[in-house]
Design an enzyme around this catalytic site. Structure first.
Site, PDB file in Angstrom:
ATOM      1  N   ASP A 124       0.861  -1.191   0.000  1.00 20.08           N
ATOM      2  CA  ASP A 124       0.000   0.000   0.000  1.00 20.08           C
ATOM      3  C   ASP A 124       0.896   1.239   0.000  1.00 20.08           C
ATOM      4  O   ASP A 124       1.882   1.311   0.728  1.00 20.08           O
ATOM      5  CB  ASP A 124      -0.900  -0.011   1.245  1.00 20.08           C
ATOM      6  N   ILE A 125       0.526   2.201  -0.822  1.00 21.64           N
ATOM      7  CA  ILE A 125       1.347   3.407  -0.976  1.00 21.64           C
ATOM      8  C   ILE A 125       1.338   4.267   0.289  1.00 21.64           C
ATOM      9  O   ILE A 125       2.285   5.010   0.548  1.00 21.64           O
ATOM     10  CB  ILE A 125       0.893   4.192  -2.236  1.00 21.64           C
TER      11      ILE A 125
ATOM     12  N   GLU B 133     -12.175   3.366  -1.120  1.00 20.53           N
ATOM     13  CA  GLU B 133     -11.839   4.482  -2.017  1.00 20.53           C
ATOM     14  C   GLU B 133     -11.582   4.001  -3.438  1.00 20.53           C
ATOM     15  O   GLU B 133     -11.855   4.715  -4.394  1.00 20.53           O
ATOM     16  CB  GLU B 133     -10.583   5.197  -1.507  1.00 20.53           C
ATOM     17  N   VAL B 134     -11.008   2.807  -3.563  1.00 26.66           N
ATOM     18  CA  VAL B 134     -10.709   2.283  -4.896  1.00 26.66           C
ATOM     19  C   VAL B 134     -11.710   1.164  -5.198  1.00 26.66           C
ATOM     20  O   VAL B 134     -11.782   0.168  -4.458  1.00 26.66           O
ATOM     21  CB  VAL B 134      -9.255   1.741  -4.977  1.00 26.66           C
TER      22      VAL B 134
ATOM     23  N   HIS C 252     -10.259  -5.369  -3.329  1.00 23.33           N
ATOM     24  CA  HIS C 252      -8.914  -5.630  -2.814  1.00 23.33           C
ATOM     25  C   HIS C 252      -8.990  -5.991  -1.342  1.00 23.33           C
ATOM     26  O   HIS C 252      -9.869  -5.528  -0.620  1.00 23.33           O
ATOM     27  CB  HIS C 252      -7.993  -4.424  -3.025  1.00 23.33           C
TER      28      HIS C 252
ATOM     29  N   HIS D 256      -6.919  -5.955   2.209  1.00 22.09           N
ATOM     30  CA  HIS D 256      -5.789  -5.371   2.956  1.00 22.09           C
ATOM     31  C   HIS D 256      -5.225  -6.426   3.908  1.00 22.09           C
ATOM     32  O   HIS D 256      -5.996  -7.030   4.668  1.00 22.09           O
ATOM     33  CB  HIS D 256      -6.256  -4.206   3.832  1.00 22.09           C
TER      34      HIS D 256
HETATM   35  P1  5GP Z   1      -9.646   1.292   0.216  1.00 22.81           P
HETATM   36  O1  5GP Z   1      -9.863   2.410   1.181  1.00 22.81           O
HETATM   37  O2  5GP Z   1     -10.281   1.527  -1.113  1.00 22.81           O
HETATM   38  O3  5GP Z   1      -9.978  -0.046   0.822  1.00 22.81           O
HETATM   39  O4  5GP Z   1      -8.091   1.220   0.026  1.00 22.81           O
HETATM   40  C1  5GP Z   1      -7.405   1.697  -1.078  1.00 22.81           C
HETATM   41  C2  5GP Z   1      -5.950   1.648  -0.702  1.00 22.81           C
HETATM   42  O5  5GP Z   1      -5.187   1.812  -1.874  1.00 22.81           O
HETATM   43  C3  5GP Z   1      -5.519   2.769   0.266  1.00 22.81           C
HETATM   44  O6  5GP Z   1      -5.011   2.193   1.463  1.00 22.81           O
HETATM   45  C4  5GP Z   1      -4.474   3.543  -0.519  1.00 22.81           C
HETATM   46  O7  5GP Z   1      -3.391   3.971   0.291  1.00 22.81           O
HETATM   47  C5  5GP Z   1      -4.043   2.553  -1.590  1.00 22.81           C
HETATM   48  N1  5GP Z   1      -3.642   3.158  -2.841  1.00 22.81           N
HETATM   49  C6  5GP Z   1      -4.303   4.137  -3.528  1.00 22.81           C
HETATM   50  N2  5GP Z   1      -3.653   4.438  -4.669  1.00 22.81           N
HETATM   51  C7  5GP Z   1      -2.545   3.638  -4.700  1.00 22.81           C
HETATM   52  C8  5GP Z   1      -1.491   3.485  -5.646  1.00 22.81           C
HETATM   53  O8  5GP Z   1      -1.404   4.141  -6.683  1.00 22.81           O
HETATM   54  N3  5GP Z   1      -0.547   2.553  -5.360  1.00 22.81           N
HETATM   55  C9  5GP Z   1      -0.583   1.797  -4.212  1.00 22.81           C
HETATM   56  N4  5GP Z   1       0.404   0.924  -4.032  1.00 22.81           N
HETATM   57  N5  5GP Z   1      -1.577   1.917  -3.306  1.00 22.81           N
HETATM   58  C10 5GP Z   1      -2.549   2.834  -3.544  1.00 22.81           C
END
Ligand code: 5GP
Length: 113
Positions: free
Chosen positions: A31-32, A97-98, A102, A104
């Protein structure tokens, strides 16, 4: 299909990522913005396995979360990580957010690269 997400671009190699696990079906990358010393995201690579969110999981795609969990388990075993949390954020209200399903994996443990 709707707009490709950032994770589609990672699979296509259009955006770089720090890959730590890969099989024919699943990719794991750091995760970034890590929220734990080890924070890895697992996504399904095949187009037919694409799901945007657990919210929209169907009978046909119900196997996908299992693949991600197995990959996370395998990654942890390979790296000698003994304890970890696995999380799916489900929908905007669940912190997602994405919109590319996915998983974690977060752990207080670290591992040798
Ligand atoms: P969500 O909140 O959708 O479950 O998690 C999305 C995750 O993707 C976040 O923890 C965020 O830091 C990570 N993320 C967003 N954009 C990128 C990216 O371009 N590269 C990587 N490696 N992680 C990302």
């Amino acid at each position: 299909m709707s707009e490709p997400t950032i994770f589609h671009k990672i699979i296509a190699g259009e955006i770089s990522s720090d890959k730590v696990f890969e099989t024919e079906e699943v990719l794991g990358f750091k995760d970034i913005h890590p929220k734990a010393p080890t924070h890895v995201l697992f996504i399904a690579k095949k187009e037919e396995d694409f799901v945007d969110s657990i919210i929209n999981l169907t009978e046909e795609t119900a196997h996908v979360p299992g693949k991600l969990v197995r990959a996370a388990q395998e990654f942890a075993a390979q790296k000698g990580i003994e304890g970890y949390k696995l999380t799916f954020h489900c929908g905007k209200g669940g912190g997602q957010e994405v919109f590319y399903l996915h998983l974690h994996l977060m752990s207080q443990e670290t591992y040798a690269e």
